[in-house]
Design a protein around this motif. Structure first.
Motif, PDB file in Angstrom:
ATOM      1  N   ALA A  14       0.828  -1.207   0.000  1.00 29.38           N
ATOM      2  CA  ALA A  14       0.000   0.000   0.000  1.00 29.38           C
ATOM      3  C   ALA A  14       0.859   1.252   0.000  1.00 29.38           C
ATOM      4  O   ALA A  14       0.587   2.223  -0.724  1.00 29.38           O
ATOM      5  CB  ALA A  14      -0.934  -0.020   1.202  1.00 29.38           C
ATOM      6  N   ARG A  15       1.910   1.236   0.789  1.00 27.38           N
ATOM      7  CA  ARG A  15       2.767   2.423   0.908  1.00 27.38           C
ATOM      8  C   ARG A  15       3.537   2.693  -0.373  1.00 27.38           C
ATOM      9  O   ARG A  15       3.659   3.850  -0.809  1.00 27.38           O
ATOM     10  CB  ARG A  15       3.732   2.234   2.082  1.00 27.38           C
ATOM     11  N   THR A  65       2.916   1.570  -3.563  1.00 28.96           N
ATOM     12  CA  THR A  65       2.169   1.727  -4.813  1.00 28.96           C
ATOM     13  C   THR A  65       0.978   2.665  -4.724  1.00 28.96           C
ATOM     14  O   THR A  65       0.542   3.205  -5.746  1.00 28.96           O
ATOM     15  CB  THR A  65       1.653   0.365  -5.311  1.00 28.96           C
ATOM     16  N   GLY A  66       0.396   2.817  -3.529  1.00 31.55           N
ATOM     17  CA  GLY A  66      -0.827   3.596  -3.410  1.00 31.55           C
ATOM     18  C   GLY A  66      -2.035   2.909  -4.004  1.00 31.55           C
ATOM     19  O   GLY A  66      -3.109   3.507  -4.115  1.00 31.55           O
ATOM     20  N   LYS A  67      -1.902   1.644  -4.364  1.00 31.30           N
ATOM     21  CA  LYS A  67      -2.993   0.880  -4.969  1.00 31.30           C
ATOM     22  C   LYS A  67      -3.696   0.026  -3.909  1.00 31.30           C
ATOM     23  O   LYS A  67      -3.126  -0.264  -2.854  1.00 31.30           O
ATOM     24  CB  LYS A  67      -2.463  -0.040  -6.074  1.00 31.30           C
TER      25      LYS A  67
END
Length: 304
Positions: A237-238, A240-242
């Motif tokens: 999460a950190r 890629t932001g996906k």
């Protein structure tokens, strides 16, 4: 890439299914060959539909097809030509679609999804090398291996392609190139050990490859120990932001030599709250995780 599936991810967590092979084996099917559950694409596709349906009835919202170990090369070794192999790959998607239709019969309007599985090169070898990676092939060779199968799966119009159980960054790079232009979103999930891929690369490096890939709507991990998920989810999460996908196995260990599982399960449905809180939006199980556990995951994510 925008799609109904990507929109669904944005609205909240989706429950994945569990291990297809263990559900098929529980029904009496012998999967002890190189094609694994993919052998039933030709021999008994109705059995695949029933297995998918068991997970939908347990609360899964996404079914992953029986095409993980289905490849043109693997079918060719059985005397199956490329045209028939493409039909069997499409049948994997249709078997899951049929299960979704049956599941919706009692609950009209229920939103269910089909993910077309594409396993790594090592799955075709059927020798456990998907848990090692580093096959001695270049990225171009791996891309040429993956592209025809991905084209055949995309032509069957699944909701998403599951590029799963990827052991190293080199194969991930090949898959990311192979999936371009197919018009179907994809998720990319690594099999990991601790904070590294199975081939030993740092997860930050591994996930970063997919950060700017427009086709990739989620990244994460599968077929790893449940204990390794939380850290990987946070990193994915950190970096890629996906949205993140997480579906570990039961915690038992696959012995490729004896073609059996060893050890005890460490999967607890309560873990999924932590995974969700760290960014997981696709949550389920892999090998040895059955409908009962998926039902517990569904209740947990719904607050039950």
């Amino acid at each position: 890439m925008t799609s109904d599936f990507a929109d669904a991810l944005a609205s909240g967590p989706l429950v994945l299914d569990g291990g297809l092979s263990n559900e098929l084996e529980a029904a009496g099917h012998d999967l002890g060959d190189a094609l694994w559950s993919a052998r039933l694409l030709a021999e008994d596709p109705e059995a695949l539909t029933r297995a998918h349906l068991a997970y939908f009835e347990a609360g899964a919202e996404v079914a992953i097809t029986a095409t993980y170990q289905a490849t043109f090369e693997g079918f060719a070794r059985r005397g199956v030509g490329p045209e028939r192999a493409a039909e069997l790959l499409a049948l994997g998607v249709e078997s899951a679609r049929e299960a979704a239709r049956r599941a919706r019969a009692g609950r009209p309007g229920r939103r269910l999804w089909v993910a077309a599985s594409a396993g790594p090169y090592g799955a075709m070898l059927a020798d456990g090398s998907e848990y090692r990676g580093r096959y001695g092939l270049g990225a171009g060779e791996l891309e040429r291996f993956h592209r025809p199968r991905l084209e055949a799966l995309a032509a069957a119009r699944p909701d998403v392609l599951a590029l799963e159980t990827v052991p190293d960054t080199e194969e991930a790079a090949a898959l990311l190139r192979a999936v371009r232009g197919l018009g179907v979103p994809a998720w990319l999930s690594y099999t990991v050990a601790g904070e590294r891929t199975r081939a030993g690369q740092p997860l930050e490096e591994a996930f970063a490859q997919a950060a700017d890939a427009a086709e990739v709507v989620a990244v994460g991990v599968n077929c790893c120990a449940p204990e390794d998920v939380s850290g990987a989810v946070e990193t994915a999460a950190r970096v890629t932001g996906k949205p993140v996908v997480a579906y570990p196995n039961s915690g038992e260990t696959w012995d490729a030599g004896s073609r059996g599982w060893r050890g005890r399960s460490s999967f607890a449905a309560e873990r999924v709250r932590d995974w969700r809180d760290h960014g997981a939006r696709l949550v389920g199980g892999c090998c040895r995780v059955g409908p009962q556990t998926i039902a517990s995951i569904a209740r947990t994510l719904s607050g039950g």
